[in-house]
Motif scaffolding. Structure first.
Motif, PDB file in Angstrom:
ATOM      1  N   LYS A  61       0.353  -1.719  -3.737  1.00  0.00           N
ATOM      2  CA  LYS A  61       1.315  -2.730  -4.148  1.00  0.00           C
ATOM      3  C   LYS A  61       2.664  -2.328  -3.596  1.00  0.00           C
ATOM      4  N   GLY A  62       3.472  -3.315  -3.267  1.00  0.00           N
ATOM      5  CA  GLY A  62       4.808  -3.051  -2.762  1.00  0.00           C
ATOM      6  C   GLY A  62       5.534  -4.359  -2.532  1.00  0.00           C
ATOM      7  N   HIS A  63       6.725  -4.271  -1.991  1.00  0.00           N
ATOM      8  CA  HIS A  63       7.542  -5.450  -1.712  1.00  0.00           C
ATOM      9  C   HIS A  63       7.397  -5.806  -0.232  1.00  0.00           C
ATOM     10  N   ILE A  78       6.219  -3.230   4.515  1.00  0.00           N
ATOM     11  CA  ILE A  78       6.140  -3.156   3.060  1.00  0.00           C
ATOM     12  C   ILE A  78       7.107  -2.073   2.591  1.00  0.00           C
ATOM     13  N   LYS A  79       8.002  -2.421   1.670  1.00  0.00           N
ATOM     14  CA  LYS A  79       8.931  -1.444   1.104  1.00  0.00           C
ATOM     15  C   LYS A  79       8.408  -0.954  -0.242  1.00  0.00           C
ATOM     16  N   ASN A  80       8.626   0.322  -0.503  1.00  0.00           N
ATOM     17  CA  ASN A  80       8.240   0.988  -1.756  1.00  0.00           C
ATOM     18  C   ASN A  80       6.770   0.762  -2.122  1.00  0.00           C
ATOM     19  N   PRO A  81       5.857   1.003  -1.194  1.00  0.00           N
ATOM     20  CA  PRO A  81       4.446   0.810  -1.532  1.00  0.00           C
ATOM     21  C   PRO A  81       3.911   1.947  -2.404  1.00  0.00           C
ATOM     22  N   ASN A  82       2.995   1.605  -3.274  1.00  0.00           N
ATOM     23  CA  ASN A  82       2.245   2.565  -4.079  1.00  0.00           C
ATOM     24  C   ASN A  82       0.785   2.412  -3.698  1.00  0.00           C
ATOM     25  N   THR A  91       3.132   7.396  -3.025  1.00  0.00           N
ATOM     26  CA  THR A  91       4.208   6.433  -2.793  1.00  0.00           C
ATOM     27  C   THR A  91       4.906   6.746  -1.474  1.00  0.00           C
ATOM     28  N   ASN A  93       8.565   5.209   1.079  1.00  0.00           N
ATOM     29  CA  ASN A  93       9.727   4.329   1.134  1.00  0.00           C
ATOM     30  C   ASN A  93       9.411   3.022   1.852  1.00  0.00           C
ATOM     31  N   LYS A  94       8.679   3.131   2.970  1.00  0.00           N
ATOM     32  CA  LYS A  94       8.389   1.953   3.769  1.00  0.00           C
ATOM     33  C   LYS A  94       7.189   2.242   4.657  1.00  0.00           C
TER      34      LYS A  94
END
Length: 109
Positions: A61-63, A78-82, A91, A93-94
Motif C-alpha cells: 500500500k502507498g500513495h 509510489i510514495k511511502n509504500p509498505n 517500508t 520512501n519511494k
C-alpha cells in the motif's frame, strides 16, 4: 527488434555484467557483437527465470504519486509504500514500478 525487454540491465547484476563486457571489449578479448549476444541472452534468462521460478507473494500500500503509459509500458511512482510479506513488513520512501505487456500471447493467463 528484441523479443525481450531490457529492464533488468539496469539492475545491479545487469550493470555489473555490462561493465564486465565493456572491459572485455576494451581489452580486445571479445567483439561488441558477442557482447550484444550475451546481453540478449541475459534479458531472455532474467525474464524466463522470474516468470518460472519466483513464487513469492506480497501486498503493498502507498500513495500513487505519478503514473504513465507509453509504448505499452506502464510506470508507477509510489510514495511511502509498505510491503507486507508473510511475516514481515518493509517500508520505503519511494519506489518505481515498471510493468510491460508480455510479447508472448501464450503467456497471458
Amino acid at each position: 527488434m528484441s523479443q525481450y525487454y531490457e529492464l533488468y540491465r539496469r539492475s545491479s547484476i545487469g550493470i555489473s555484467l555490462t561493465d564486465a563486457l565493456d572491459d572485455l571489449i576494451s581489452q580486445g578479448k571479445i567483439s561488441p557483437q558477442l557482447a550484444m549476444k550475451v546481453l540478449f541472452n541475459f534479458d531472455k534468462s532474467m525474464t524466463e527465470a522470474l516468470a518460472e521460478k519466483v513464487r513469492a507473494r506480497l501486498t503493498f500500500k502507498g500513495h500513487l504519486d505519478t503514473y504513465r503509459f507509453c509504448d505499452e509500458v506502464w510506470t508507477f511512482i509510489i510514495k511511502n509504500p509498505n510491503f507486507r510479506f508473510d511475516n514481515e513488513t518493509v517500508t520505503s520512501n519511494k519506489i518505481r514500478i515498471v510493468a510491460c505487456a508480455t510479447r508472448d500471447s501464450s503467456a497471458n493467463r
